[in-house]
Motif scaffolding. Sequence first.
Motif, PDB file in Angstrom:
ATOM      1  N   GLY B 522       0.827  -1.209   0.000  1.00 11.01           N
ATOM      2  CA  GLY B 522       0.000   0.000   0.000  1.00 11.01           C
ATOM      3  C   GLY B 522       0.852   1.246   0.000  1.00 11.01           C
ATOM      4  O   GLY B 522       2.033   1.212  -0.327  1.00 11.01           O
ATOM      5  N   ARG B 523       0.257   2.345   0.433  1.00 19.00           N
ATOM      6  CA  ARG B 523       0.962   3.621   0.375  1.00 19.00           C
ATOM      7  C   ARG B 523       1.959   3.793   1.511  1.00 19.00           C
ATOM      8  O   ARG B 523       3.051   4.288   1.310  1.00 19.00           O
ATOM      9  N   LEU B 524       1.541   3.407   2.723  1.00 12.76           N
ATOM     10  CA  LEU B 524       2.422   3.664   3.866  1.00 12.76           C
ATOM     11  C   LEU B 524       2.416   2.490   4.847  1.00 12.76           C
ATOM     12  O   LEU B 524       1.358   2.024   5.265  1.00 12.76           O
ATOM     13  N   ALA B 525       3.615   2.040   5.176  1.00 14.04           N
ATOM     14  CA  ALA B 525       3.757   1.065   6.263  1.00 14.04           C
ATOM     15  C   ALA B 525       4.384   1.797   7.443  1.00 14.04           C
ATOM     16  O   ALA B 525       5.399   2.472   7.296  1.00 14.04           O
ATOM     17  N   VAL B 526       3.744   1.678   8.606  1.00 13.91           N
ATOM     18  CA  VAL B 526       4.361   2.192   9.829  1.00 13.91           C
ATOM     19  C   VAL B 526       4.984   0.988  10.531  1.00 13.91           C
ATOM     20  O   VAL B 526       4.289   0.033  10.878  1.00 13.91           O
ATOM     21  N   HIS B 574       5.776   4.253   1.061  1.00 13.17           N
ATOM     22  CA  HIS B 574       6.475   4.943   2.146  1.00 13.17           C
ATOM     23  C   HIS B 574       6.593   4.020   3.348  1.00 13.17           C
ATOM     24  O   HIS B 574       5.706   3.213   3.598  1.00 13.17           O
ATOM     25  N   ILE B 575       7.702   4.206   4.045  1.00 11.93           N
ATOM     26  CA  ILE B 575       7.899   3.442   5.279  1.00 11.93           C
ATOM     27  C   ILE B 575       8.245   4.437   6.377  1.00 11.93           C
ATOM     28  O   ILE B 575       9.193   5.218   6.232  1.00 11.93           O
ATOM     29  N   LEU B 576       7.466   4.404   7.445  1.00 12.59           N
ATOM     30  CA  LEU B 576       7.713   5.321   8.568  1.00 12.59           C
ATOM     31  C   LEU B 576       8.062   4.478   9.791  1.00 12.59           C
ATOM     32  O   LEU B 576       7.355   3.514  10.113  1.00 12.59           O
ATOM     33  N   VAL B 577       9.172   4.829  10.456  1.00 12.01           N
ATOM     34  CA  VAL B 577       9.619   4.043  11.603  1.00 12.01           C
ATOM     35  C   VAL B 577       9.670   4.921  12.861  1.00 12.01           C
ATOM     36  O   VAL B 577      10.656   5.606  13.110  1.00 12.01           O
ATOM     37  N   PRO B 578       8.573   4.927  13.649  1.00 11.81           N
ATOM     38  CA  PRO B 578       8.596   5.705  14.895  1.00 11.81           C
ATOM     39  C   PRO B 578       9.401   4.946  15.957  1.00 11.81           C
ATOM     40  O   PRO B 578       9.193   3.754  16.172  1.00 11.81           O
ATOM     41  N   GLU B 579      10.338   5.650  16.569  1.00  7.84           N
ATOM     42  CA  GLU B 579      11.151   5.026  17.613  1.00  7.84           C
ATOM     43  C   GLU B 579      11.470   6.046  18.688  1.00  7.84           C
ATOM     44  O   GLU B 579      11.717   7.215  18.387  1.00  7.84           O
ATOM     45  N   MET B 580      11.564   5.577  19.929  1.00 12.19           N
ATOM     46  CA  MET B 580      11.978   6.458  21.024  1.00 12.19           C
ATOM     47  C   MET B 580      13.502   6.432  21.120  1.00 12.19           C
ATOM     48  O   MET B 580      14.097   6.008  22.109  1.00 12.19           O
ATOM     49  N   ALA B 620       3.765  12.042   5.824  1.00 11.10           N
ATOM     50  CA  ALA B 620       4.365  11.097   4.877  1.00 11.10           C
ATOM     51  C   ALA B 620       3.435  10.846   3.698  1.00 11.10           C
ATOM     52  O   ALA B 620       3.879  10.675   2.557  1.00 11.10           O
ATOM     53  N   LEU B 621       2.143  10.835   3.971  1.00  9.38           N
ATOM     54  CA  LEU B 621       1.169  10.590   2.908  1.00  9.38           C
ATOM     55  C   LEU B 621       0.888  11.853   2.093  1.00  9.38           C
ATOM     56  O   LEU B 621       0.242  11.798   1.051  1.00  9.38           O
ATOM     57  N   GLY B 622       1.316  12.995   2.630  1.00  4.63           N
ATOM     58  CA  GLY B 622       1.063  14.259   1.936  1.00  4.63           C
ATOM     59  C   GLY B 622      -0.389  14.670   2.002  1.00  4.63           C
ATOM     60  O   GLY B 622      -0.919  15.270   1.066  1.00  4.63           O
ATOM     61  N   ILE B 623      -1.074  14.322   3.091  1.00  6.33           N
ATOM     62  CA  ILE B 623      -2.475  14.735   3.255  1.00  6.33           C
ATOM     63  C   ILE B 623      -2.568  15.630   4.478  1.00  6.33           C
ATOM     64  O   ILE B 623      -1.650  15.688   5.286  1.00  6.33           O
ATOM     65  N   SER B 624      -3.718  16.295   4.629  1.00  5.36           N
ATOM     66  CA  SER B 624      -3.839  17.181   5.789  1.00  5.36           C
ATOM     67  C   SER B 624      -4.228  16.348   7.009  1.00  5.36           C
ATOM     68  O   SER B 624      -4.928  15.349   6.892  1.00  5.36           O
TER      69      SER B 624
END
Lengths: 340, 625
Positions: B522-526, B574-580, B620-624
């Motif tokens: 798909g468009r974005l994997a978190v 897109h791949i987004l990797v949230p990390e502390m 990341a998706l470029g949406i509001s």
Amino acid sequence: MNAPVLKPRQPKDYATDQEVRWCPGCGDYAILKAVQRTLADIAADPARTVFVSGIGCAARFPYYIETYGFHTIHGRAPAVATGIKLANPELDVWVVGGDGDMLSIGGNHLMHALRRNVDLTILLFNNEIYGLTKGQYSPTSRIGTRSPSTPGGSIDRPVSALRLALGAGARFVARGIDTQQKVLPDILKRAHAHKGTALVEIIQNCIVYNDGAFAGFTDRAVEADAQIHVEHGAPLLFGKDRRKGLRLAAGGLAIEAVSLDEEGVEEGQILIHDQTNAMLATLLAMLEPPMPVAVGVLFDSPAPTYDAAVRAQEETERARAGTPDLNALLRRGPTWTMPG
Amino acid sequence: MVSVGAGVEIAEETRSRTSLESVVVRFAGDSGDGIQVVGGRFTLATAIGGSDLATFPDFPAEIRAPTGTTFGVSAFQINFGARRIRTIGDAPDVLVALNPAALKVNLADLPRGATIILDGGSFKERDLKKAGFAGDPRHDGTLAGYRVVDIDISDLTKKATASTGLSSREQLRCKNFWSLGLVLWMFDRPREPILAWLKQRFAKQPEVAEANSLALNAGHALGETAELGPLPAFKVGPAPIEAGLYRTVTGHEALAFGLVDGARKAGLRMVFCSYPITPASALLHHLAGMKAFGVTTFQAEDEIAAACAALGASYAGSIGVTSSSGPGIALKTETIGLAIGAELPLVVVNSQRAGPSTGMPTKTEQSDLYQAVFGRNADSPLVVLAAATPADCFVMAREAIRLAVHHMTPVMLLTDGFLANASEPWLIPDLDATPAFPVRFRAEPEGYQPFARDGRGVRDWVKPGTPGLEHRIGGIERDALSGNISYDPANHQRMTEARWDKVLAVADDIPEQEVEQGETSGRLAVVGWGSTYGPIARAVTTLRDRGQSVSHIHLRHLWPLPRNLGELLRGFEHILVPEMNKGQLVTILRNEYLVPAQSLSKVTGKPFTIHEVEDAMTAALGISS
Ligand SMILES: Cc1ncc(C[n+]2csc(CCOP(=O)(O)OP(=O)(O)O)c2C)c(N)n1
Ligand code: SF4
Ligand SMILES: [Mg+2]
């Protein structure tokens, strides 16, 4: 169950096929021989015996003993050995290391093994030098020791292995000398027979980096006058004709060496060795040249071992809690049912 | 603002309750006020009502801070709802503040419009000064925009408990239960389980049980009967949760249970060796109480000794487990290297905290991933796992033992300060339903070579005590078969490869990576790991509800990575990797798969909020947003 029938064993039964790699003339060879002799004499079961060591020349030891062996990391052998005993108190665990291994990087672990009284036989090879790393001074080196790291002579005061051990609450403390092939195995047997942590300091000559460091009391010519071999219940006598002895100095808590041939010295004043007396053991451990160096079992006063106490506490818990049932434990306390 | 004093007007009234999908309540007070106790009791009452929930305690860093000071404030937050609850909630909707310091510390977290219930009886001048308030926040506009319920809880508690004959100080200590009674009424939660608990907990001090029960009932009665204009009343219904028997569990409890069950399934005694450190100590405490279950616990003289003793235990045929937090793990490093070289099982639990050095012991972070995967001298691979939720700690602890004993390798299990202390409802598993994985020790002397390997590259485990198998191993490079000391160049190459391959082959023994939510492309994997699970899961749900093509992938096996992960990631734009942390998993993923993963980093010592993840996703998706 029948006890396994053990055939008489020879020291060579405890030798591995590995080529021994110490420098020719190193005192470690003699210690290896004495240990193999000891194992044969006590008919140690190789399957149940484990040698654990740290790092250093001394610590190569396990590779040369045909039992289980674990050559670990610098200074940590007493901690590894403690874990082995926690897992299986039935194993007969020996720990081997040098003065740097056990008194410098691993001093903390030695101290805690001793105070806990884990059932281990610890052999500390003291050559007053770092052998494996090519001759730097060690925590037992005497002041003024010249080495690659102390070209102007070392300036820090050395630690005494035996006094440290007694201070940590050790219940068995002994000293042996590498070359004394008659005496050393007997000391090792005593150490092994002791239930709890037994610490044996073995004076070991490093022929390459510290040759002759102990000559002042180990040379044939002087040894009779420079060593005192202590034996429980026997008077503390030494010298060629055993005409010298130790007595309490007048007016103070100190030991003095006297000659029975001196005016005013009587046999009855000579101290009798009592291996259960920690104070006497401390006084003996403090003897340094020019006083005679104490050899033999200075202190032997068994106390409950840590590993046995750990198991006993677990048994009590089990008896109290009944058959352990983890499924039931998870369901103890507040729970609720969701109908879905 | 409404003040309810002792002489309050009482009116018989049944209020209509506002229905809520979910709500966040924070109890706060002095560390001596018993905040954690009422938090725990409210959790139980909430769970019994069928809501889903997540909780987190916030203890003061100081052991015994002076009463009434801001650094002595203790808090407990619960998020509960009629839907699946993934996080402890971004911000409280209701704050119960039992003193001015609790108000002061927590006010910044409160969004305008939130409800504040405060004990007006503890807002005397002296209290205000101790808390660092210049004036009375109730009257100087500080609380403008909040819904404030100002009640003299202290006085009402004393009145309610006067009949017990306890001293006035002891009476006052029941004000936590008085407040709990009021909050129970606010959310229509049952009192009975708490009254029963009090009876049991204070069986030996019936007067204490009685006083707290009276206080609880009085607080509840006030809600029911008082003329309290702004005192809101809510209804939070049951959540769609799987049927079955539940309890609450913290990460550390779950770890303890999982380790014990893992050792049981392996058929081994567990020797757990540790040295106290925040936030890891609780695991030692839990296991020390489980001695009847074949657990030996050992409080060593330091972390090095703890790791060494655990390794010694593994050498002797038990499963050695050691546990610490970052600084202690650093000390264990050399021992872990020995375990890698000697190829012995060892489980190392790292309850991560904010660093470097002592850092912030009580604050959470997940910045030890590099340390886990790479942080040793030489080429020293081991298996790295991470638990995602408190309950997941159970599964992953068991998994750590399984992989360690069946692959003769150290396994590092990562949790963090948040997971360790947070709690959630746990569908209690039937332990016997999961197959055992018994260890088979080698006993046949015939043909034994200590470092001979099976098809998976794994050597035999031999227990000292076994006749005919005496052998020597150690940290010096070992001959590929005999284990004897070897400095042979080709042998070292071969052994380095063998250690590497053995750990990589663990990938054949772990599940393929699944997608937590959403499609497999798909468009974005978190992509997350560890305790970021909650905020990511909720944020992904929200955006999926908005019709976005987003998926949540959560890694539990961090080394080796699951076989299909690269292919899976390549299916997303897109791949987004949230990390502390400053971006550790993200570099590993880029390195392993050459994918354009982007980092979302946060290192405040606090977990991500849902909004932070949502915002990064919409960007990341470029949406509001
Ligand atoms: C962590 C670590 N630091 C340093 C060393 C280097 N090292 C190996 S043996 C040794 C000292 C050995 O001296 P000792 O224990 O007295 O043993 P000996 O060689 O004299 O028998 C040192 C410093 C090491 N192997 N590991
Ligand atoms: S360096 Fe010294 S201690 Fe080491 S083997 Fe050579 S002689 Fe022995
Ligand atoms: Mg030495």
